[in-house]
Design a protein around this motif. Structure first.
Motif, PDB file in Angstrom:
ATOM      1  N   ILE A 183     -11.569  48.898 -17.810  1.00  0.00           N
ATOM      2  CA  ILE A 183     -10.124  48.869 -17.573  1.00  0.00           C
ATOM      3  C   ILE A 183      -9.373  49.578 -18.706  1.00  0.00           C
ATOM      4  CG2 ILE A 183      -8.119  47.324 -17.585  1.00  0.00           C
ATOM      5  CD1 ILE A 183      -9.331  47.441 -14.906  1.00  0.00           C
ATOM      6  N   LYS A 184      -9.789  49.276 -19.938  1.00  0.00           N
ATOM      7  CA  LYS A 184      -9.079  49.811 -21.093  1.00  0.00           C
ATOM      8  C   LYS A 184      -9.279  51.322 -21.248  1.00  0.00           C
ATOM      9  CE  LYS A 184      -9.305  45.405 -23.556  1.00  0.00           C
ATOM     10  NZ  LYS A 184      -9.981  44.626 -24.613  1.00  0.00           N
ATOM     11  N   THR A 185     -10.467  51.815 -20.884  1.00  0.00           N
ATOM     12  CA  THR A 185     -10.755  53.238 -21.056  1.00  0.00           C
ATOM     13  C   THR A 185     -10.286  54.057 -19.847  1.00  0.00           C
ATOM     14  OG1 THR A 185     -12.993  52.838 -20.192  1.00  0.00           O
ATOM     15  CG2 THR A 185     -12.721  52.860 -22.571  1.00  0.00           C
ATOM     16  N   ALA A 186     -10.662  53.621 -18.664  1.00  0.00           N
ATOM     17  CA  ALA A 186     -10.308  54.377 -17.458  1.00  0.00           C
ATOM     18  C   ALA A 186      -8.957  53.934 -16.906  1.00  0.00           C
ATOM     19  CB  ALA A 186     -11.397  54.204 -16.397  1.00  0.00           C
ATOM     20  N   GLY A 187      -8.775  52.614 -16.814  1.00  0.00           N
ATOM     21  CA  GLY A 187      -7.530  52.066 -16.298  1.00  0.00           C
ATOM     22  C   GLY A 187      -7.315  52.426 -14.839  1.00  0.00           C
ATOM     23  N   GLY A 188      -6.090  52.635 -14.472  1.00  0.00           N
ATOM     24  CA  GLY A 188      -5.726  52.960 -13.108  1.00  0.00           C
ATOM     25  C   GLY A 188      -4.213  52.999 -13.033  1.00  0.00           C
ATOM     26  N   GLN A 189      -3.681  53.524 -11.937  1.00  0.00           N
ATOM     27  CA  GLN A 189      -2.237  53.662 -11.838  1.00  0.00           C
ATOM     28  C   GLN A 189      -1.539  52.309 -11.856  1.00  0.00           C
ATOM     29  OE1 GLN A 189      -0.761  56.728 -12.023  1.00  0.00           O
ATOM     30  NE2 GLN A 189       1.066  55.474 -12.358  1.00  0.00           N
ATOM     31  N   ASP A 190      -2.106  51.331 -11.129  1.00  0.00           N
ATOM     32  CA  ASP A 190      -1.505  49.996 -11.097  1.00  0.00           C
ATOM     33  C   ASP A 190      -1.504  49.368 -12.483  1.00  0.00           C
ATOM     34  OD1 ASP A 190      -1.076  50.209  -8.416  1.00  0.00           O
ATOM     35  OD2 ASP A 190      -2.904  49.122  -7.838  1.00  0.00           O
ATOM     36  N   TYR A 191      -2.628  49.509 -13.179  1.00  0.00           N
ATOM     37  CA  TYR A 191      -2.742  48.954 -14.534  1.00  0.00           C
ATOM     38  C   TYR A 191      -1.731  49.627 -15.470  1.00  0.00           C
ATOM     39  CZ  TYR A 191      -4.686  47.940 -19.157  1.00  0.00           C
ATOM     40  OH  TYR A 191      -4.840  47.544 -20.460  1.00  0.00           O
ATOM     41  N   THR A 192      -1.649  50.960 -15.405  1.00  0.00           N
ATOM     42  CA  THR A 192      -0.735  51.715 -16.273  1.00  0.00           C
ATOM     43  C   THR A 192       0.718  51.343 -16.007  1.00  0.00           C
ATOM     44  OG1 THR A 192      -2.308  53.551 -16.298  1.00  0.00           O
ATOM     45  CG2 THR A 192      -0.062  54.037 -17.012  1.00  0.00           C
ATOM     46  N   ASP A 193       1.071  51.227 -14.714  1.00  0.00           N
ATOM     47  CA  ASP A 193       2.446  50.873 -14.352  1.00  0.00           C
ATOM     48  C   ASP A 193       2.803  49.481 -14.883  1.00  0.00           C
ATOM     49  OD1 ASP A 193       2.697  53.270 -13.071  1.00  0.00           O
ATOM     50  OD2 ASP A 193       2.380  52.458 -11.050  1.00  0.00           O
ATOM     51  N   ALA A 194       1.859  48.528 -14.726  1.00  0.00           N
ATOM     52  CA  ALA A 194       2.105  47.165 -15.194  1.00  0.00           C
ATOM     53  C   ALA A 194       2.231  47.133 -16.718  1.00  0.00           C
ATOM     54  CB  ALA A 194       0.984  46.244 -14.737  1.00  0.00           C
ATOM     55  N   PHE A 195       1.369  47.897 -17.389  1.00  0.00           N
ATOM     56  CA  PHE A 195       1.396  47.940 -18.862  1.00  0.00           C
ATOM     57  C   PHE A 195       2.736  48.497 -19.361  1.00  0.00           C
ATOM     58  CE2 PHE A 195       0.657  50.200 -22.888  1.00  0.00           C
ATOM     59  CZ  PHE A 195       0.090  49.177 -23.644  1.00  0.00           C
ATOM     60  N   ASN A 196       3.204  49.585 -18.760  1.00  0.00           N
ATOM     61  CA  ASN A 196       4.477  50.201 -19.161  1.00  0.00           C
ATOM     62  C   ASN A 196       5.653  49.266 -18.899  1.00  0.00           C
ATOM     63  OD1 ASN A 196       3.183  52.558 -19.992  1.00  0.00           O
ATOM     64  ND2 ASN A 196       3.394  53.546 -17.987  1.00  0.00           N
ATOM     65  N   LEU A 197       5.579  48.557 -17.757  1.00  0.00           N
ATOM     66  CA  LEU A 197       6.643  47.606 -17.417  1.00  0.00           C
ATOM     67  C   LEU A 197       6.717  46.473 -18.439  1.00  0.00           C
ATOM     68  CD1 LEU A 197       8.790  46.759 -15.283  1.00  0.00           C
ATOM     69  CD2 LEU A 197       6.984  45.433 -14.157  1.00  0.00           C
ATOM     70  N   TYR A 198       5.544  45.944 -18.818  1.00  0.00           N
ATOM     71  CA  TYR A 198       5.506  44.852 -19.798  1.00  0.00           C
ATOM     72  C   TYR A 198       5.976  45.327 -21.176  1.00  0.00           C
ATOM     73  CZ  TYR A 198       2.934  41.784 -16.585  1.00  0.00           C
ATOM     74  OH  TYR A 198       2.568  40.980 -15.535  1.00  0.00           O
ATOM     75  N   GLN A 199       5.648  46.580 -21.537  1.00  0.00           N
ATOM     76  CA  GLN A 199       6.094  47.110 -22.829  1.00  0.00           C
ATOM     77  C   GLN A 199       7.620  47.149 -22.918  1.00  0.00           C
ATOM     78  OE1 GLN A 199       4.065  50.908 -23.674  1.00  0.00           O
ATOM     79  NE2 GLN A 199       3.150  49.883 -25.435  1.00  0.00           N
ATOM     80  N   LYS A 200       8.257  47.559 -21.823  1.00  0.00           N
ATOM     81  CA  LYS A 200       9.727  47.588 -21.796  1.00  0.00           C
ATOM     82  C   LYS A 200      10.317  46.181 -21.817  1.00  0.00           C
ATOM     83  CE  LYS A 200      10.011  51.958 -19.221  1.00  0.00           C
ATOM     84  NZ  LYS A 200      10.402  52.582 -17.936  1.00  0.00           N
TER      85      LYS A 200
END
Length: 606
Positions: A571-588
């Motif tokens: 997950i941490k290396t490859a990830g995915g669009q859903d993971y990336t979107d959720a991560f960016n949302l949580y960062q904000k």
């Protein structure tokens, strides 16, 4: 004379071998019933258990539910033992079980109708196909094909049900064949005369059923004997009623060592069957005295036994259902001894693994909520310390430890049972989860120690540190709620949102440490406060790690893969669009406020 002696000796040996066949047929019958019941239970899983608890507020719903579940698992004894275990665990109340017990007696009548196929007569193709000796081999073949063609899952369970049913019907055929020579034996007819007395018939039915602990098997034996043409309605009716009394033996044995409410479940079962027998038998013979029923001395068929069995149980239920409260009171009057401590999980439920697993999940959900509440309480104590609340948190920790001990031991016992693929996966998930929830409880105690130190020493963080800590604290509260909700609902979509938030929390922790070091270098903070802050951050991070473990377990267990670290690395290396979107949302969502030091630095820039 010698010739006659030899014939008589031969007859004796024929009778002995018939007896062997009878007991062998009974063994086949009981084993087939066990295999079929196990397969049915694996297919329905813990869904019936959850429905059982949620739909027992109304006695009519309880009645219908008891009948449906008994039909599904093909055992009224198993149903009653299950109720004893649920009440002994404090999961159900006595009043919830009365209607279910009555419905269970109605549901068990289906078996007699299935077994009545053994008495079908006729030479045409259709009628011959309805006989057990014709359809049992075909059903067994289909069952074996399903078992061999599928490694696991519902197809294999369906195959077990079919094979079990085939063995059951084969046993019924053996019993029928073994007793057919008895029809011409004078000794057998002399024995039957003894059971013209209704009380003797009741006693026979109760003893036979009590010994083999299966009313279905004792009804099957009676149906086999009825094929000799020597069993009349007058003999069969009291025996059938006695069989219902005999089936109480299983629940009586299961109630040994339980608390008073669990014993009262058994008392209700006994009173229901005994009162039903007294009322129905008295009514039948009273009517016979006036109307002189002609059929009473006529031979009864297998279908006739099924009819009598059904009529007795339905009539008893209709008569006693309005008096369910009185039955409950009668059980309470009878069982007066002091209550023993309720068990969190009752070993009697191990007889029905799917139901036991459902109860383990319910208890694990309670454990998860207790661990979450403990952590939230500990967080609250950092800013608003209260001695009573601190004591409550300590008590919760003891409760969490008890949950882990009981659940861990119980789940290990369950894992040794014959489980379906989905049940086995759920046991694995629960075993992994309880360890993480227990550790969350431990970190709550660690936070309590930090809060106590802050209170006792009168420590206070700077305004910047407090504002930054609020952001991280809110992220921890949210990840805890998200994880517990995902676990309670067994929702992999919710669980997939945990890991991105855990990564954001790791970043927040690192940034808070860096900011603290800068404040320390500028003389805006003390080393003592630094140790306290480090303890809080470390416990927060580890709580989020355990939340991540639970979430990954929920996601992966459905694919029977438990390589948690491998999954997280992917997950941490490859990830995915859903993971990336959720991560960016949580960062904000969890952005740290600008510190005074940063503001000054920005102002000083020309």
């Amino acid at each position: 004379m010698k010739k006659t002696g030899k014939i008589e000796s031969g007859d004796v040996f024929v009778d002995i071998f018939s007896l062997f066949t009878l007991f062998g047929g009974l063994a086949f019958f009981l084993y087939g019933m066990h295999v079929m019941s196990s397969g049915l239970e694996k297919m329905v899983g813990g869904k019936l258990e959850r429905i059982l608890k949620s739909m027992t507020s109304n006695k009519f719903k309880s009645l219908a539910l008891g009948a449906v579940i008994t039909i599904a698992i093909q055992s009224s004894s198993a149903m009653t033992v299950m109720l004893v275990g649920l009440v002994n665990s404090g999961i159900m109340q006595l009043e919830q079980t009365v209607g279910v017990i009555m419905g269970s007696n109605v549901g068990t009548t289906l078996t007699a109708w299935i077994l009545s196929a053994a008495g079908i007569q006729g030479d045409n193709v259709f009628m011959r196909l309805l006989k057990p000796e014709s359809f049992a081999p075909i059903i067994a073949l289909v069952g074996i094909v399903l078992i061999l063609s599928s490694k696991e899952g519902k197809k294999k369970d369906a195959g077990s049900i079919l094979v079990g049913f085939s063995i059951l019907m084969t046993g019924m055929t053996f019993m029928s064949d073994s007793v057919s020579p008895l029809a011409d034996m004078p000794v057998f007819k002399d024995i039957l005369v003894m059971f013209q007395n209704p009380l003797a018939g009741i006693l026979l039915g109760a003893i036979v059923t009590g010994i083999i602990q299966s009313s279905a098997a004792s009804v099957g034996i009676l149906q086999s004997l009825s094929m000799t043409g020597s069993i009349t309605f007058g003999m069969a009716i009291p025996i059938i009623m006695g069989q219902n009394i005999g089936t109480c033996v299983t629940s009586l044995i299961s109630s040994i060592g339980t608390n008073k409410n669990a014993k009262r479940v058994t008392a209700v079962h006994v009173y229901f069957n005994v009162l039903g027998t007294v009322i129905c038998l008295s009514g039948f013979y009273a009517l016979n005295a006036f109307f002189h029923f002609d059929f009473i001395d006529q031979p009864i068929s297998t279908v006739g036994i099924a009819v009598v069995h059904s009529l007795f149980n339905v009539l008893t239920t209709l008569i006693l259902l309005p008096f369910s409260k009185q039955l409950e009171k009668l059980a309470k009057i009878t069982i007066r001894e002091k209550s023993t401590k309720e068990e969190l999980l009752d070993d009697r439920l191990l007889l029905s693994p799917s139901f036991a697993i459902a109860e383990c999940r319910n208890l694990t959900v309670k454990m998860a909520k207790t661990a979450r509440d403990s952590m939230l309480t500990g967080i609250g104590l950092i800013t608003d310390y209260d001695a009573k609340t601190a004591d409550l948190l300590t008590q919760r920790e003891e409760e969490i430890d008890l949950y882990e001990d009981k659940l861990g031991t119980y789940l290990v016992k369950l894992s040794s049972k014959s489980l379906s693929h989905s049940d086995s996966n759920e046991v694995s998930e629960l075993l992994h989860a309880i360890g993480d929830f227990e550790r969350i409880g431990d970190h709550a105690v660690n936070i309590l120690r930090v809060a106590t130190e802050i209170h006792d020493k009168g420590l206070a963080f700077s305004e910047d540190a407090q504002n930054e800590l609020k952001v991280l604290t809110q992220a921890i509260v949210d990840i805890l709620n998200l994880t517990v909700d995902a676990f309670e609902k067994d929702d992999s979509a919710l669980a997939s949102r945990v890991e991105p938030l855990e990564q954001v929390i790791d970043g927040l922790k690192l940034e808070l440490k860096n900011r603290h070091i800068r404040r320390l270098q500028n003389g805006q903070c003390t080393i003592e406060l630094g140790f306290v802050l480090s303890d809080i951050l470390t416990n927060y991070e580890r709580v989020s790690d355990h939340c991540s473990n639970v979430a990954v377990c929920i996601i992966q267990i459905k694919d029977s893969v438990m390589d948690t670290h491998g999954y997280l690395n992917e997950i941490k290396t490859a990830g995915g669009q859903d993971y990336t979107d959720a991560f960016n949302l949580y960062q904000k969502q969890y952005q740290l406020p600008v510190s005074h030091q940063q503001e000054l630095a920005e102002v000083s820039v020309p």
